[in-house]
Design a protein around this motif. Structure first.
Motif, PDB file in Angstrom:
ATOM      1  N   ALA A 152       0.832  -1.199   0.000  1.00 29.22           N
ATOM      2  CA  ALA A 152       0.000   0.000   0.000  1.00 29.22           C
ATOM      3  C   ALA A 152       0.870   1.253   0.000  1.00 29.22           C
ATOM      4  O   ALA A 152       0.598   2.216  -0.730  1.00 29.22           O
ATOM      5  CB  ALA A 152      -0.937   0.001   1.203  1.00 29.22           C
ATOM      6  N   ALA A 153       1.928   1.248   0.791  1.00 30.14           N
ATOM      7  CA  ALA A 153       2.839   2.396   0.831  1.00 30.14           C
ATOM      8  C   ALA A 153       3.524   2.583  -0.516  1.00 30.14           C
ATOM      9  O   ALA A 153       3.676   3.710  -0.997  1.00 30.14           O
ATOM     10  CB  ALA A 153       3.877   2.205   1.933  1.00 30.14           C
ATOM     11  N   ARG A 154       3.919   1.486  -1.133  1.00 31.56           N
ATOM     12  CA  ARG A 154       4.572   1.568  -2.443  1.00 31.56           C
ATOM     13  C   ARG A 154       3.616   2.134  -3.483  1.00 31.56           C
ATOM     14  O   ARG A 154       3.970   3.027  -4.256  1.00 31.56           O
ATOM     15  CB  ARG A 154       5.062   0.182  -2.876  1.00 31.56           C
ATOM     16  CG  ARG A 154       5.865   0.169  -4.166  1.00 31.56           C
ATOM     17  CD  ARG A 154       6.355  -1.234  -4.465  1.00 31.56           C
ATOM     18  NE  ARG A 154       5.313  -2.078  -4.990  1.00 31.56           N
ATOM     19  CZ  ARG A 154       4.983  -2.155  -6.283  1.00 31.56           C
ATOM     20  NH1 ARG A 154       5.586  -1.409  -7.169  1.00 31.56           N
ATOM     21  NH2 ARG A 154       4.024  -2.960  -6.673  1.00 31.56           N
ATOM     22  N   LEU A 155       2.391   1.633  -3.492  1.00 25.77           N
ATOM     23  CA  LEU A 155       1.399   2.121  -4.460  1.00 25.77           C
ATOM     24  C   LEU A 155       1.043   3.581  -4.200  1.00 25.77           C
ATOM     25  O   LEU A 155       0.840   4.353  -5.138  1.00 25.77           O
ATOM     26  CB  LEU A 155       0.137   1.246  -4.412  1.00 25.77           C
ATOM     27  CG  LEU A 155       0.293  -0.182  -4.936  1.00 25.77           C
ATOM     28  CD1 LEU A 155      -0.957  -0.995  -4.626  1.00 25.77           C
ATOM     29  CD2 LEU A 155       0.600  -0.195  -6.417  1.00 25.77           C
ATOM     30  N   ALA A 156       0.966   3.963  -2.934  1.00 25.80           N
ATOM     31  CA  ALA A 156       0.620   5.347  -2.593  1.00 25.80           C
ATOM     32  C   ALA A 156       1.696   6.319  -3.061  1.00 25.80           C
ATOM     33  O   ALA A 156       1.406   7.488  -3.323  1.00 25.80           O
ATOM     34  CB  ALA A 156       0.411   5.490  -1.088  1.00 25.80           C
ATOM     35  N   GLY A 157       2.919   5.841  -3.181  1.00 24.22           N
ATOM     36  CA  GLY A 157       4.017   6.681  -3.640  1.00 24.22           C
ATOM     37  C   GLY A 157       4.056   6.866  -5.144  1.00 24.22           C
ATOM     38  O   GLY A 157       4.829   7.678  -5.647  1.00 24.22           O
ATOM     39  N   LEU A 158       3.226   6.124  -5.862  1.00 22.89           N
ATOM     40  CA  LEU A 158       3.195   6.212  -7.327  1.00 22.89           C
ATOM     41  C   LEU A 158       2.076   7.153  -7.768  1.00 22.89           C
ATOM     42  O   LEU A 158       1.099   7.340  -7.046  1.00 22.89           O
ATOM     43  CB  LEU A 158       2.931   4.819  -7.927  1.00 22.89           C
ATOM     44  CG  LEU A 158       3.954   3.728  -7.643  1.00 22.89           C
ATOM     45  CD1 LEU A 158       3.435   2.381  -8.153  1.00 22.89           C
ATOM     46  CD2 LEU A 158       5.285   4.069  -8.286  1.00 22.89           C
ATOM     47  N   PRO A 159       2.183   7.708  -8.970  1.00 19.98           N
ATOM     48  CA  PRO A 159       1.037   8.444  -9.514  1.00 19.98           C
ATOM     49  C   PRO A 159      -0.158   7.493  -9.628  1.00 19.98           C
ATOM     50  O   PRO A 159       0.015   6.289  -9.822  1.00 19.98           O
ATOM     51  CB  PRO A 159       1.527   8.887 -10.901  1.00 19.98           C
ATOM     52  CG  PRO A 159       3.022   8.837 -10.828  1.00 19.98           C
ATOM     53  CD  PRO A 159       3.353   7.750  -9.840  1.00 19.98           C
ATOM     54  N   ARG A 160      -1.363   8.015  -9.494  1.00 14.69           N
ATOM     55  CA  ARG A 160      -2.583   7.177  -9.481  1.00 14.69           C
ATOM     56  C   ARG A 160      -2.667   6.245 -10.685  1.00 14.69           C
ATOM     57  O   ARG A 160      -3.005   5.076 -10.546  1.00 14.69           O
ATOM     58  CB  ARG A 160      -3.839   8.052  -9.439  1.00 14.69           C
ATOM     59  CG  ARG A 160      -3.997   8.808  -8.156  1.00 14.69           C
ATOM     60  CD  ARG A 160      -4.718   7.945  -7.139  1.00 14.69           C
ATOM     61  NE  ARG A 160      -5.010   8.767  -5.972  1.00 14.69           N
ATOM     62  CZ  ARG A 160      -4.776   8.393  -4.748  1.00 14.69           C
ATOM     63  NH1 ARG A 160      -4.283   7.224  -4.504  1.00 14.69           N
ATOM     64  NH2 ARG A 160      -5.054   9.175  -3.742  1.00 14.69           N
ATOM     65  N   GLU A 161      -2.394   6.761 -11.863  1.00 14.99           N
ATOM     66  CA  GLU A 161      -2.521   5.928 -13.077  1.00 14.99           C
ATOM     67  C   GLU A 161      -1.525   4.770 -13.047  1.00 14.99           C
ATOM     68  O   GLU A 161      -1.862   3.642 -13.398  1.00 14.99           O
ATOM     69  CB  GLU A 161      -2.294   6.773 -14.347  1.00 14.99           C
ATOM     70  CG  GLU A 161      -3.311   7.872 -14.547  1.00 14.99           C
ATOM     71  CD  GLU A 161      -3.027   9.100 -13.671  1.00 14.99           C
ATOM     72  OE1 GLU A 161      -1.855   9.361 -13.305  1.00 14.99           O
ATOM     73  OE2 GLU A 161      -4.004   9.792 -13.323  1.00 14.99           O
ATOM     74  N   THR A 162      -0.304   5.076 -12.629  1.00 15.22           N
ATOM     75  CA  THR A 162       0.711   4.024 -12.541  1.00 15.22           C
ATOM     76  C   THR A 162       0.339   3.011 -11.472  1.00 15.22           C
ATOM     77  O   THR A 162       0.460   1.802 -11.681  1.00 15.22           O
ATOM     78  CB  THR A 162       2.090   4.644 -12.224  1.00 15.22           C
ATOM     79  OG1 THR A 162       2.379   5.644 -13.195  1.00 15.22           O
ATOM     80  CG2 THR A 162       3.172   3.599 -12.221  1.00 15.22           C
ATOM     81  N   ALA A 163      -0.118   3.508 -10.325  1.00 13.05           N
ATOM     82  CA  ALA A 163      -0.534   2.615  -9.237  1.00 13.05           C
ATOM     83  C   ALA A 163      -1.664   1.701  -9.702  1.00 13.05           C
ATOM     84  O   ALA A 163      -1.677   0.511  -9.384  1.00 13.05           O
ATOM     85  CB  ALA A 163      -0.962   3.426  -8.018  1.00 13.05           C
TER      86      ALA A 163
END
Length: 154
Positions: free
Chosen positions: A48-59
């Motif tokens: 979740a922390a990794r995904l939150a650090g990405l732009p929404r589209e990339t996540a």
């Protein structure tokens, strides 16, 4: 080991995301993001922390691949992108990345402390051995038989 505050259940900014439903499993029960990530072998809070650090589209694209790895429930593999896009909206805004340690300085400092501790331990051992040896020599405990005042005759 205690969890860092951002990963604790009571105060985690990732709770909304982790407890959101991916869909229903074939058995009829809800499958949460937390359960899905755990079943796939991911640490849910780290992911979740990794995904939150990405732009929404990339996540969303990255998480869609994760969802596609799940066995299908009431959703189809082709719906994984739409599900991922819906779920990443539950992630908190951009989370600042942890400040990386200056590796050279940290490692050198740790190595120096270890070297000093090792040298100190060897020094104490050498001093103890020297003291013990000098003590035995001064008491003539190294002498054998007649040299130590022992008579071989009865």
């Amino acid at each position: 080991m205690t969890l860092r505050p951002e990963y604790s259940l009571g105060h985690s900014p990732y709770n909304a995301f982790l407890f959101a439903a991916v869909g229903e499993e074939q058995g009829g029960g809800p499958l949460t993001v937390l359960s899905a990530l755990t079943r796939l072998g991911f640490d849910p809070w780290q992911e979740a922390a990794r995904l939150a650090g990405l732009p929404r589209e990339t996540a969303a694209r990255v998480f869609a691949v994760t969802i596609a790895m799940l066995p299908e429930g009431d959703w189809k593999a082709s719906e994984s992108e739409a599900i991922a896009a819906r779920l990443v909206n539950w992630l908190p805004g951009q989370v600042p990345q942890a400040i990386p340690l200056v590796q050279g300085e940290y490692v050198d400092n740790k190595r120096t402390k270890l070297t000093i501790a090792t040298a100190l331990a060897w020094g104490v051992l050498a001093a103890a051995l020297l003291f013990f040896t000098l003590h035995l020599i001064s008491n003539n405990n190294f002498a054998f038989g007649h040299e130590a005042g022992m008579s071989t005759q009865g």
